[in-house]
Design an enzyme around this catalytic site. Sequence first.
Site, mmCIF file in Angstrom:
data_model
loop_
_atom_site.group_PDB
_atom_site.id
_atom_site.type_symbol
_atom_site.label_atom_id
_atom_site.label_comp_id
_atom_site.label_asym_id
_atom_site.label_seq_id
_atom_site.Cartn_x
_atom_site.Cartn_y
_atom_site.Cartn_z
ATOM 1 N N ASP A 10 0.988 -1.190 0.115
ATOM 2 C CA ASP A 10 -0.142 -0.188 0.051
ATOM 3 C C ASP A 10 0.894 1.293 -0.092
ATOM 4 O O ASP A 10 0.991 2.115 0.967
ATOM 5 C CB ASP A 10 -1.046 0.018 1.135
ATOM 6 C CG ASP A 10 -0.256 0.039 2.415
ATOM 7 O OD1 ASP A 10 0.954 -0.532 2.502
ATOM 8 O OD2 ASP A 10 -0.974 0.357 3.638
ATOM 9 N N HIS A 246 9.392 0.297 8.223
ATOM 10 C CA HIS A 246 8.998 -1.016 8.626
ATOM 11 C C HIS A 246 8.857 -2.105 7.730
ATOM 12 O O HIS A 246 9.548 -3.111 7.822
ATOM 13 C CB HIS A 246 7.345 -0.823 8.993
ATOM 14 C CG HIS A 246 7.315 0.190 10.089
ATOM 15 N ND1 HIS A 246 7.434 0.007 11.515
ATOM 16 C CD2 HIS A 246 6.910 1.536 10.204
ATOM 17 C CE1 HIS A 246 7.114 1.060 12.005
ATOM 18 N NE2 HIS A 246 6.786 2.104 11.419
HETATM 19 C C1 BDR Z 1 3.021 -0.645 8.688
HETATM 20 O O1 BDR Z 1 1.676 0.483 8.216
HETATM 21 C C2 BDR Z 1 2.018 1.060 7.434
HETATM 22 O O2 BDR Z 1 1.627 2.430 7.627
HETATM 23 C C3 BDR Z 1 3.396 0.804 6.974
HETATM 24 O O3 BDR Z 1 3.436 1.143 5.472
HETATM 25 C C4 BDR Z 1 3.681 -0.441 7.382
HETATM 26 O O4 BDR Z 1 3.348 -1.491 6.461
HETATM 27 C C5 BDR Z 1 3.360 -0.134 9.770
HETATM 28 O O5 BDR Z 1 2.611 -0.336 10.848
HETATM 29 CA CA CA Z 2 2.733 -0.787 3.927
#
Ligand code: BDR
Ligand code: CA
Length: 320
Positions: A10, A246
């Site tokens: 995403d 992340h």
């Molecule tokens: C996850 O949530 C999304 O905002 C980031 O892309 C990552 O996949 C981190 O909590």
């Molecule tokens: Ca993500």
Amino acid sequence: MKEKIIIDTDPGIDDAMAIFFASQSPNLDLIGLTTVFGNVPVEMSTDNAIRLCDILKKDIPVCTGAGKPYGGDVEPSFAHFVHGDNGLGNIELPPPSRQEDPRSAAEFIIEMAKKYPGEVTLVAVGPLTNVAHALDLEPELPNLLKRVVVMGGAARVKGNVSPVAEANIWNDPYGAEKVFATEYAKPLTLIGLDVTYAVSFSVEFNDKLEQLNPVIGSFMNKAAKFYTKFYSEVFQNAKEPVCYFHDALAIAHIINPDIFQYQDGYIRVSKDELCYGQTSFEGTDNPMPNPAWSSQPIVSAALKVNDDKVRDLIQEAYSL
Ligand code: BDR
Ligand code: CA
């Protein structure tokens, strides 16, 4: 042989980092991107995924997936305050150079798993909605995939959208519960906030990426400025401004699993109001197991990571 991976994503600034990292890695063959709502609406996820392929100059298939959660009567909400109005740090980018692939995300995942049985690693770094739909469409999928790696959840640490919930799981706890309740050829790997918040990326690190790779590095460096600003607000007492990529940790796990420490266990996902999206993790070593957990398939959760080694891996990939 290179490991074939599909990233379900995403994008998202840290998604961009994961996609670039995977695409640069000599041992990985990024065979497709499937998109999902999450950080941004799904149409924007698709546009951004194509834009990222344009920056990479790679014609990788990009297939659109779910625009809303698998279950529950909840309208999706997005994280523009983290990733910018355009999901990529408000950097001005040309429009996507091409149309999306006509296959849906779930169809593409299934088609690739059937074409290359036992060879495809599915890396899900957004809400688990597309994976849940693919499991519904093809009951054999769990045995056709090589393995499933998920960036999501918080096994032993607090959440990031609520005290107990991590964003990807909170966006679709119903899809997540289905994915975690499925038995795969190999136990699913969970790369949660336990490890992703253990690897910070400084302004200097991001500047270095730009020096190492003037194309993708300069894009990441610019996008990371917006992202770092967000994290400076969250962690106001931090010694220096940093951000957290992340999703890139899921790729680091595939490239070198030895830099993480794991525990086998079971995961349940809460859907009640206060604990919405909580992943509660119970190790397999509990001598008095609770069947609500121990009747579930085993997952391997990353609980510790060597942060220097992750940063080194990313810099190495950017220097190629
Ligand atoms: C996850 O949530 C999304 O905002 C980031 O892309 C990552 O996949 C981190 O909590
Ligand atoms: Ca993500």
